[in-house]
Design an enzyme around this catalytic site. Structure first.
Site, PDB file in Angstrom:
ATOM      1  N   CYS A 123       0.816  -1.219   0.000  1.00  0.00           N
ATOM      2  CA  CYS A 123       0.000   0.000   0.000  1.00  0.00           C
ATOM      3  C   CYS A 123       0.852   1.273   0.000  1.00  0.00           C
ATOM      4  O   CYS A 123       0.415   2.306  -0.491  1.00  0.00           O
ATOM      5  CB  CYS A 123      -0.941   0.009   1.201  1.00  0.00           C
ATOM      6  SG  CYS A 123      -2.153  -1.334   1.178  1.00  0.00           S
TER       7      CYS A 123
ATOM      8  N   HIS B 152      -3.769   7.212   0.674  1.00  0.00           N
ATOM      9  CA  HIS B 152      -3.950   5.885   0.095  1.00  0.00           C
ATOM     10  C   HIS B 152      -5.387   5.452   0.343  1.00  0.00           C
ATOM     11  O   HIS B 152      -5.918   5.602   1.441  1.00  0.00           O
ATOM     12  CB  HIS B 152      -2.974   4.895   0.734  1.00  0.00           C
ATOM     13  CG  HIS B 152      -3.368   3.468   0.550  1.00  0.00           C
ATOM     14  ND1 HIS B 152      -3.589   2.920  -0.692  1.00  0.00           N
ATOM     15  CD2 HIS B 152      -3.606   2.484   1.451  1.00  0.00           C
ATOM     16  CE1 HIS B 152      -3.932   1.646  -0.547  1.00  0.00           C
ATOM     17  NE2 HIS B 152      -3.951   1.363   0.743  1.00  0.00           N
TER      18      HIS B 152
ATOM     19  N   ASN C 240      -9.796  -0.630  -2.924  1.00  0.00           N
ATOM     20  CA  ASN C 240      -8.397  -0.454  -2.567  1.00  0.00           C
ATOM     21  C   ASN C 240      -7.542  -1.097  -3.647  1.00  0.00           C
ATOM     22  O   ASN C 240      -7.529  -2.316  -3.805  1.00  0.00           O
ATOM     23  CB  ASN C 240      -8.130  -1.112  -1.205  1.00  0.00           C
ATOM     24  CG  ASN C 240      -6.691  -0.963  -0.737  1.00  0.00           C
ATOM     25  OD1 ASN C 240      -5.814  -0.567  -1.499  1.00  0.00           O
ATOM     26  ND2 ASN C 240      -6.434  -1.298   0.515  1.00  0.00           N
TER      27      ASN C 240
END
Length: 340
Positions: free
Chosen positions: A117, A267, A297
């Protein structure tokens, strides 16, 4: 003084839209449950078309084409590639060399970054260092993921599988001596490996086994090892602590304040995390950009996708102060603060 200037951006997502209602046909869940916990309403998953696949490198190729064109450059102008992903086409080699070939670049260096991530933030930090040192002039920085091939779409895996989507984003970072050009003002990167098992995929690897184990004793390779596992509450608690820390570190290093920010792009892990950070810093809606609602995501791709969309929609303009921050598996976290 050499500046690290973002000259071009681009993103690409598969056409195939997967809604929460679509996932409810595969596992015991519903739109309300997913939306309430994550903010996600839909995501993109690749489809196999004819005899070709939308691989991680292919998604990156499509995003990179747009970014290079947006920068008014050609693939031959790119002199280095930094490619962030946790879902490479092959276990090895990495996707960077595949992208170099697809684009038709010269025999330039291609570095792969495995920071999940936080991958794009780490990749930008590396590219920035190369630019500042005078080593390279036009660096292609990419985040790309194909999660859909490796998720457990059963009730056992629903806590993770409803979150992730496929997509890619790219940035062309260039050296500039123009006093009016934008510049990266501050970067930071952090890690805390003692929490590695809280968000990970265990197999294959030297710790949990390799292809010989799959071949000799496939019945003993468990879903927990093969599919991503996440201690959601634990990750959330750490994220809402580390996000403010890395944000303030970047701002303080550059002598800036939260009030100076024109846009914050976190993020896209969970809309609830972004909302927590927004509330903590008192950011108005027009100063934070979220698109997790429609893409889920996309890990290393989430920030460059969001950055590209924000610029495309006119929400970020030349001269604006922009902060990118990420937290994820590792644990790793970090930020990039720049003038666009």
């Amino acid at each position: 003084m050499i500046k690290s200037t973002i000259k071009g951006v681009g993103f690409y997502v598969p056409d195939n839209v997967v809604t929460n209602d679509d996932l409810a046909k595969l596992m015991t869940t519903n739109d309300e449950w997913i939306t309430e916990r994550t903010g996600i309403r839909e995501r993109r998953h690749r489809k196999i078309r004819n005899d070709s696949q939308e691989t991680t490198a292919y998604l990156a190729f499509k995003a990179s084409e747009k970014a290079i064109q947006n920068a008014r450059l050609t693939a031959k102008d790119i002199d280095y590639i930094v490619f962030a992903t946790l879902s490479p086409d092959y276990y090895f080699p990495g996707c960077g060399v595949l992208l170099q070939e697809m684009l038709g670049c010269d025999t330039i260096g291609a570095l792969d970054v495995r920071n999940q991530c936080s991958g794009f933030v780490y990749a930008m930090s590396v590219a920035h260092a190369f630019i500042k040192s005078g080593t390279y002039k036009n660096i292609l920085v990419v985040g790309s993921e194909v999660h859909s091939f490796g998720l457990d779409f059963s009730d056992e895996g629903r806590g993770v599988s409803v979150i992730f989507g496929d997509g890619a984003g790219a940035v062309v970072l260039c050296a500039s001596e123009n006093e009016n050009a934008g510049d990266i003002l501050a970067v930071n990167m952090h890690s805390e490996g003692k929490y590695a098992d809280e968000l990970c995929t265990q197999f294959p690897g030297s710790k949990y086994g390799w292809s010989d184990r799959m071949r000799k004793e496939p019945e003993n390779v468990t879903n927990k090892e093969v599919y991503p596992i996440m201690n959601g509450n634990f990750v959330f608690k750490h994220a809402v602590t580390r996000f403010p820390e890395t944000m303030m570190e970047a701002l303080n290093k550059a002598g800036k304040t939260v009030e100076d920010l024109d846009m914050f792009i976190p993020h896209q892990a969970n809309l609830r995390i972004a909302q927590f950070v927004q509330q903590k810093f008192g950011l108005p809606d027009e100063k934070i950009f979220n698109n997790i609602q429609k893409y889920g995501n996309t890990t290393a791709a989430s920030i460059p996708i969001a950055l590209s969309e924000a610029i495309e929609q006119g929400k970020i303009k030349r001269g604006d102060l922009v902060l990118l921050s990420a937290f994820g598996s590792g644990f790793t976290w970090g930020s990039v603060l720049f003038e666009y």
